[in-house]
Structure formats: structure tokens, C-alpha cells
Design a protein around this motif. Structure first.
Motif, short mmCIF file in Angstrom:
data_model
loop_
_atom_site.label_atom_id
_atom_site.label_comp_id
_atom_site.label_asym_id
_atom_site.label_seq_id
_atom_site.Cartn_x
_atom_site.Cartn_y
_atom_site.Cartn_z
N GLY A 111 3.62 52.02 96.78
CA GLY A 111 3.24 50.69 96.30
C GLY A 111 2.17 50.06 97.17
O GLY A 111 1.27 49.38 96.67
N ASP A 112 2.25 50.27 98.49
CA ASP A 112 1.26 49.66 99.37
C ASP A 112 -0.12 50.24 99.09
O ASP A 112 -1.12 49.54 99.13
N TYR A 113 -0.13 51.53 98.78
CA TYR A 113 -1.42 52.17 98.51
C TYR A 113 -2.09 51.51 97.30
O TYR A 113 -3.24 51.09 97.38
N ILE A 114 -1.34 51.41 96.21
CA ILE A 114 -1.98 50.84 95.01
C ILE A 114 -2.36 49.38 95.24
O ILE A 114 -3.45 48.94 94.88
N ALA A 115 -1.49 48.62 95.94
CA ALA A 115 -1.81 47.21 96.18
C ALA A 115 -3.09 47.06 96.98
O ALA A 115 -3.84 46.10 96.82
N SER A 116 -3.37 48.04 97.84
CA SER A 116 -4.53 47.94 98.73
C SER A 116 -5.85 48.28 98.03
O SER A 116 -6.92 48.03 98.57
N ARG A 117 -5.78 48.86 96.85
CA ARG A 117 -7.02 49.35 96.23
C ARG A 117 -7.96 48.23 95.78
O ARG A 117 -9.15 48.46 95.59
N ARG A 181 -0.53 57.39 105.69
CA ARG A 181 -0.12 56.60 104.51
C ARG A 181 -0.60 55.16 104.65
O ARG A 181 -0.56 54.59 105.76
N VAL A 182 -1.03 54.57 103.52
CA VAL A 182 -1.52 53.18 103.57
C VAL A 182 -0.35 52.22 103.70
O VAL A 182 0.69 52.38 103.07
N LYS A 183 -0.54 51.21 104.56
CA LYS A 183 0.49 50.18 104.74
C LYS A 183 -0.21 48.82 104.64
O LYS A 183 -1.26 48.61 105.24
N THR A 184 0.37 47.91 103.87
CA THR A 184 -0.25 46.58 103.76
C THR A 184 0.49 45.56 104.61
O THR A 184 1.66 45.75 104.96
#
Ligand code: ASP
Length: 447
Positions: A111-117, A181-184
Motif C-alpha cells: 500500500g505504501d508503494y502505490i500511495a507514494s506514486r 521496499r517503499v515506506k511512506t
């Protein structure tokens, strides 16, 4: 020559018109050499923020619902912007970027990955549009495996990587964990990215560009035409933000505060306005008593009375034990000799109030408990208050004159904040009365 880190929030980068404003702001001052951008925000009142669309995509992915159409809305918005900005597909292959994101999502990216796009794509557009380098936040903002920010490592990465770029655009809001892994951050977290960059680069100033002129002494929905705040200290801002005065993410203050870098809140839609300056010490003006008034509604107050409470060792420990059983934190804890008021967020208490009160009765055996779950809190904040006599008297008189009953008082030890609790129904009137007493009826008159 020093540098400025300039962060542009969602509404400042929501469409092509806003992108052009950013360009002229950046061109007006070559020291604005490091930019942080949010995802495109709302273009009009009923519009949807791009980050919200992305979270919606993620919810669909999680529930195995088709999400292509939703993602198409995201694609269309960025493609239209690229087209209007005149960015050719040779310079920026957005289609390839979209395909990568789609494949990553299909492959189970979190979820963090998509939110960061939203930030990622917007920063790519901005970098190409301005002719700046794009530097991905995954290289700069580093989290540990539990998702906590690694401050030192982040400082080191920023100060090693960014100075290699003369001018750079960095996406806000996210970073990466050890395995990539992306973290927001939490919502609104691009403010934190900007603050971390400003600290590591020892910027002269951290500019935070939004769609308002900065902070106002009171909420304009309550007080008509409240005065703007020209200068405010980090600590005053912290006290006001805690009580609900939005504009800047709360966690954005800490990094710059440690290094005394001023934060300048500016308005992208009125670039000549000086905005609000947030500095270490804002107490130059001897006539300024109150800097700001903020508050929020819906608190639950549990008032405990017990004879010789001060002698009852472990009283507070047992109280905190009950709070931790319910995974609750207290918002305030004003205390007298034989009394203590526990102020909790009503939303966090939910439907557990009766159980909490029964547990407190059992474990603390107070003589008497009173519960009121209809309380609003108002903070009147100003570093100048500690030097003045009669501030509390003026505040309480203003409330009495407005026929408002004060249910709770908490002055904290900083002496720069007097908090009063009033009934929810008196909230707006109380704020107007305080504003009238300290700032003046001429601007703040009742609505
Ligand atoms: N785009 C993110 C949000 O809407 C982060 C930000 O704008 O700072 O919360």
C-alpha cells in the motif's frame, strides 16, 4: 551562496497552471535549488486528491476488485499534465512508468508503494519541466525494518547525494526500508521530507509553499478576518498544532528546530506575500501577548476526587495502567491536591467509556468520579504571556463576560499556553471572546 529548500504542497502542484506558478517562483530566486513536491492535490473544492485515488486503487487490489479504471484516472491526469507542459515522450516516457507501476501492483507491491506514486510521478514531471535533476526519495529517506525513520543514516545519505546535483526535485512523503521496499510517512508527510532535506543541507530557510498566507491568529471559520501571524516560534506552533491548527505536519518542526532553520510558510497563489516565519525565538515584539488561539471539540473529561490523593502512592501509575489496558493516551492531565482530571479524545474512547470508568473505580478507589463527554478545549498561546501580569485574568473575564462557564483550566509549566475546557456548544463563542480580548474586536467581531 546559501540554499533554500522549497516544498510545494498538493494544491501548489495540482495542475499545469500551478506548475507554471512554481516555475516563476523558482526562477525568481536561484537559491531555491532543492524542491520537494507532493502529489497533485485538489484543483477545485469537489476534486479528489491523487493520493486518495491511489489509496482507493490499493483497497481494490486488496479486495481483488478490478482497479484498472481507477488507475486509468491516475494515468489520464498525469498524461494530460505532461502534454500541456509540452514534455515529449522522448524526454519522459510516462507510459513506461505507468506500466511499471501496474506490474508492481499486480506483483503485490504494498500500500505504501502505490500511495507514494503520486509524489514520484509528479516529481518526475516537475524535474523535466524545470530542467532540474530528479532524485528519488528512496535513496535519501531511510527507514529501518520496522518502519522507523533512521535519522542519522538519512542525514548522511542526503548530505552525500544531493550536493552532487546543482538543482534537484525530490518527491515528498516516502523513503525506503532496508530491502528497498517503499515506506511512506503519515498523511501530509511531504512536509517532513522537506524538513529533513533542509536540515541535512543546512539550508538558510525551509520554504513551505501552500495555498494560504500562513498561519492566522484564529480559525477563519470561527473568527471573521483573523489577523495573520507574521512570526511564530517553533514551540508556540507546536502548542497550536497540537490543538488542531493545521497547515504544517506536526513532525516537520523537529528536524529544522534542532538546527534553528526558519520555516517560511508561503502562498503559491500570492508569491509576493511574506507569509509566516517560524523561528526559534519570536518574542521580539513586547506588545505581542497572544500569538494564536486554537482548539478542538469532543473531549471526554473524567474528573477524579480523592481525599489525600497526593499521599496515595501509585495512584497515577494505576491510572496509567488502566489507560494502557485500553490502549489510550491522555491529551491533558490537570491536577489539584485532591483532584485530577483525565482528558481523553472522545473518538478514541469510543463506546468503552462505561468500562473505563468502572475499571478506574475498581483500581483507584476515588471518593468521587465525574464524567463529561461534551467538552471542547481551547489553547491561548503566546511566549509573551509569561512576562505579563493579568493575562489569565483578562482571558477568564472575557469568557465570563460572554457568559461562558469554564469547566477546566490547564496552564502547563511552559507558561506560554493557557488551556480552558468549555462545553462543546460554547466553543465558537469562547474563541471569539478570547480573540476579542487580546487581538481586538475590529477584526475578530462575531460572525
Ligand atoms: N500526498 C500525501 C497526502 O496527500 C502526502 C503529502 O501531500 O504531503 O497526504
Amino acid at each position: 551562496m546559501g540554499i533554500k529548500v522549497a516544498k510545494f504542497g498538493g494544491s501548489s502542484v495540482a495542475d499545469v497552471i500551478q506548475f507554471k506558478k512554481v516555475k516563476s517562483i523558482v526562477e525568481a530566486d536561484p537559491t531555491r535549488s532543492v524542491l520537494v513536491v507532493s502529489a497533485p492535490g485538489k484543483r477545485y473544492e469537489t476534486d479528489t486528491k491523487l493520493t486518495d485515488l491511489l489509496y482507493l486503487c490499493q483497497t481494490h487490489v486488496e479486495h481483488n476488485l478490478p482497479w484498472d479504471q481507477l488507475f486509468q484516472v491516475v494515468r489520464d491526469r498525469f498524461s494530460a499534465m505532461a502534454l500541456s507542459l509540452g514534455l515529449s515522450a522522448d524526454a519522459l516516457d510516462l507510459e513506461r512508468e505507468f506500466d511499471t507501476i501496474r506490474d508492481d501492483l499486480n506483483g503485490g507491491a504494498g500500500g505504501d508503494y502505490i500511495a507514494s506514486r503520486g509524489e514520484y510521478l509528479n516529481a518526475l514531471l516537475m524535474a523535466h519541466f524545470l530542467g532540474f535533476d530528479f532524485v528519488d526519495a528512496t535513496e535519501l529517506i531511510l527507514f529501518d525494518e520496522r518502519g522507523h525513520l533512521m535519522e542519522q543514516e538519512t542525514q548522511d545519505a542526503i548530505s552525500e547525494i544531493l550536493p552532487k546535483h546543482e538543482r534537484a526535485v525530490v518527491p515528498g512523503f516516502y523513503g525506503s526500508m532496508p530491502e528497498g521496499r517503499v515506506k511512506t510517512f503519515s498523511r501530509g508527510g511531504s512536509d517532513i521530507t522537506g524538513a529533513l532535506l533542509a536540515k541535512a543541507l543546512q539550508a538558510d530557510v525551509y520554504e513551505n509553499w501552500t495555498d494560504v498566507h500562513g498561519f492566522l491568529v484564529a480559525d477563519p471559520r470561527i473568527v471573521k478576518n483573523p489577523q495573520p501571524i507574521e512570526t511564530i516560534s517553533y514551540q508556540e506552533l507546536r502548542e497550536l498544532s497540537y490543538m488542531g491548527a493545521g497547515v504544517l505536519h506536526e513532525d516537520a518542526i523537529f528536524p529544522v528546530r534542532e538546527t534553528n532553520i526558519p520555516i517560511n510558510i508561503r502562498n503559491t497563489n500570492d508569491a509576493d506575500h511574506p507569509g509566516t516565519m517560524i523561528v526559534a525565538d519570536a518574542s521580539d515584539d513586547p506588545d505581542k501577548i497572544v500569538t494564536g488561539i486554537a482548539g478542538s471539540k469532543d473531549f471526554t473529561v473524567i474528573a477524579l476526587h480523592k481525599h489525600m490523593m497526593n499521599k496515595d502512592r501509585g495512584f497515577v501509575r494505576r491510572l496509567f495502567g488502566v489507560l494502557s489496558d485500553y490502549d489510550l493516551n491522555f491529551e491533558h492531565l490537570p491536577k489539584g491536591i485532591d483532584t485530577m482530571s483525565l482528558v481523553l479524545s472522545k473518538a478514541k474512547v469510543g463506546d468503552r467509556l462505561q468500562d473505563i470508568v468502572e475499571d478506574i473505580e475498581k483500581k483507584l478507589e476515588p471518593d468521587h468520579i465525574e464524567v463529561n463527554d461534551d467538552i471542547a478545549l481551547i489553547a491561548t498561546v503566546g511566549e509573551g504571556m509569561s512576562r505579563r501580569k493579568g493575562v489569565a485574568a483578562a482571558l477568564f473575564t472575557a469568557l465570563a463576560d460572554a457568559d461562558i462557564n469554564i469547566r477546566l483550566i490547564d496552564q502547563g509549566s511552559s507558561e506560554m499556553n493557557i488551556i480552558v475546557g468549555v462545553l462543546n456548544g460554547d466553543f465558537e463563542r469562547a474563541i471569539r471572546a478570547i480573540y476579542g480580548a487580546f487581538i481586538g474586536e475590529q477584526n475578530g467581531g462575531t460572525q
